[in-house]
Design an enzyme around this catalytic site. Sequence first.
Site, mmCIF file in Angstrom:
data_model
loop_
_atom_site.group_PDB
_atom_site.id
_atom_site.type_symbol
_atom_site.label_atom_id
_atom_site.label_comp_id
_atom_site.label_asym_id
_atom_site.label_seq_id
_atom_site.Cartn_x
_atom_site.Cartn_y
_atom_site.Cartn_z
ATOM 1 C CG ASP A 86 -1.660 1.268 1.423
ATOM 2 O OD1 ASP A 86 -1.819 1.998 0.431
ATOM 3 O OD2 ASP A 86 -2.080 1.538 2.550
ATOM 4 C CG PHE A 157 -13.244 16.239 1.154
ATOM 5 C CD1 PHE A 157 -13.334 15.698 -0.109
ATOM 6 C CD2 PHE A 157 -13.043 15.387 2.234
ATOM 7 C CE1 PHE A 157 -13.217 14.330 -0.312
ATOM 8 C CE2 PHE A 157 -12.914 14.014 2.045
ATOM 9 C CZ PHE A 157 -13.006 13.492 0.764
ATOM 10 C CB THR A 158 -18.405 15.701 3.331
ATOM 11 O OG1 THR A 158 -19.093 15.531 2.072
ATOM 12 C CG2 THR A 158 -18.648 17.106 3.866
ATOM 13 C CE LYS A 175 -9.337 20.252 -4.541
ATOM 14 N NZ LYS A 175 -10.149 20.879 -3.502
#
Length: 237
Positions: A86, A157-158, A175
């Site tokens: 990752d 942002f959420t 965006k």
Amino acid sequence: DILLVSLTVLFVTVVATLPVFAGYMGIKIQIHVLVALLVCLMPTTIGGLLPAIGIAGMDRLLRHNVIAMSGRAIEAAGDVNIVLLDKTGTITLGNRMASEFIPADGIGQEELVRAAMYSSLADETPEGRSIVILAKKELGIRGSGIRQPEGSAFIPFTPESAMSGIDIEGLKIRKGSFQAIKTFADKYGFSISDSVSESVDHISMAGDTPLVVASNSRVLGVVRLKDIIKEGIANRI
């Protein structure tokens, strides 16, 4: 090492002295029998051999700041040819930085840059700040030259929306991820062009992160977010 050397010396000594004791008792032992006996004795060292190898391997890894959970993990690592990780925060610094603005067909570079910049003014994430920095560089303006447009409202942002932006006098600039912008586009009755979809696929295949920028009437383009690889990570792996 002391354990293994001691056992080896012990077994060799036992086998080497057997002909002497056997000769004293009038018994003749052939060389191939002694070799077979030595070979049969050697597996008994496995009890000391495997823990010793595991401990030695774990110690060597620990010197390079790598923690091995068991000797079996060390043994399995010897057969590894490919490592999948990752990447975010593991082999990278974890802060993705904006590196390129890719406008959609029929959209000017400056229009995309300004829209991405305005939609990121209230974005306090490392990604949002990097978009503003790159936009200032592209537009050749200083920090003091950036002002929130009058009558505008920032959209934070959420996790549910997966996008952020700004509303300016009826114009909605957003965006976010490709899927989030696709949902936004469906809501306002327009679609994402093939060129934008190809840009998103190209950026993703290169291991970077695409951010799609759109207004409430059309898609403006894509911002490439690039992960910064940690220094010397190849040697560590």
